[in-house]
Motif scaffolding. Sequence first.
Motif, short mmCIF file in Angstrom:
data_model
loop_
_atom_site.label_atom_id
_atom_site.label_comp_id
_atom_site.label_asym_id
_atom_site.label_seq_id
_atom_site.Cartn_x
_atom_site.Cartn_y
_atom_site.Cartn_z
N SER A 159 0.90 -1.13 -0.21
CA SER A 159 -0.08 0.03 0.10
C SER A 159 0.80 0.89 -0.06
CB SER A 159 -0.79 -0.04 1.18
OG SER A 159 -1.71 1.25 1.31
N GLN A 175 -3.21 5.80 2.30
CA GLN A 175 -4.30 5.07 2.02
C GLN A 175 -4.90 4.19 3.13
OE1 GLN A 175 -2.75 2.53 -1.25
NE2 GLN A 175 -3.60 4.14 -2.69
N GLU A 176 -6.08 3.65 2.93
CA GLU A 176 -6.77 2.83 3.93
C GLU A 176 -6.52 1.25 3.43
OE1 GLU A 176 -11.30 2.88 5.59
OE2 GLU A 176 -11.12 1.79 3.61
N ASN A 182 -7.44 -2.70 3.88
CA ASN A 182 -8.09 -3.68 4.50
C ASN A 182 -7.44 -5.00 4.18
OD1 ASN A 182 -10.35 -1.93 5.15
ND2 ASN A 182 -10.55 -1.57 3.04
N THR A 220 -14.22 -0.60 16.72
CA THR A 220 -13.16 0.51 16.34
C THR A 220 -12.39 1.27 17.70
OG1 THR A 220 -14.56 1.48 14.68
CG2 THR A 220 -12.78 2.84 15.13
N ALA A 238 -7.43 1.15 14.80
CA ALA A 238 -7.93 0.48 13.56
C ALA A 238 -9.49 0.25 13.73
CB ALA A 238 -7.16 -1.10 13.57
N SER A 274 -9.18 -2.99 9.35
CA SER A 274 -9.04 -1.83 8.43
C SER A 274 -8.19 -0.80 9.25
CB SER A 274 -10.24 -0.85 8.20
OG SER A 274 -10.40 0.06 7.64
N PRO A 313 -6.84 2.90 8.75
CA PRO A 313 -6.98 4.26 7.92
C PRO A 313 -5.63 4.94 7.79
CG PRO A 313 -7.60 4.36 10.47
CD PRO A 313 -7.06 3.11 10.25
N ARG A 314 -5.32 5.36 6.52
CA ARG A 314 -4.41 6.11 6.48
C ARG A 314 -3.00 5.51 6.83
NH1 ARG A 314 -8.35 8.91 8.27
NH2 ARG A 314 -7.47 9.20 10.38
#
Lengths: 108, 115
Positions: free
Chosen positions: A12, A16-17, A19, A56, A60, A74, A76-77
């Motif tokens: 990645s 970016q996110e 998953n 959450t 994550a 997931s 994030p960023r």
Amino acid sequence: LAKTTQPISMDSYEGQEVNITCSHNNIATNDYITWYQQFPSQGPRFIIQGYKTKVTNEVASLFIPADRKSSTLSLPRVSLSDTAVYYCYHSGTYKYIFGTGTRLKVLA
Amino acid sequence: SQTIHQWPATLVQPVGSPLSLECTVEGTSNPNLYWYRQAAGRGLQLLFYSVGIGQISSEVPQNLSASRPQDRQFILSSKKLLLSDSGFYLCAWRGGSRGGLDTQYFGPGTRLTVL
């Protein structure tokens, strides 16, 4: 024995996110799903844990569908420092069987 | 708060020599304790787990053994090391109650090289 299946590796870019999905077809009713992060030459570090739907925390999110046969971590960023191996597992009595994990590489 | 210690951090041993790795946990009682091994670039392999003093379950038949002489002490041993015993050894603990939240906490690990 609890067994999980994850992609071996993912790439990645920063910001970016990401998953990462884990398959756990034989999960038991009482099992929780847990994700760990491991850096080279360190012990795995707990990231997040859940039973169903969505969880959450500050690092994550964890998505678990109604049938609980899979879960998605997931991030994030992501940043370069998120480059690590990510493991999922669900418990079976006292034993914990880790899969091979997903090696995430974050590129600049 | 709970902490887990492992020593030594690194170890280089000749083939055929004995081994003793120690793990101790602080801040909790009656933990479940685990020994894992991780070969280079590989996942975690469960070696032993213990639910109480003197209670050891072995997952992989090999020349390693484990003992739990005290509630919060877990020892991994070998009488004669093999080249294939090289790896990163991790100790972990979990709270003793079953069900519900189910999280393992890992120590810093011991890097063992057998020459």
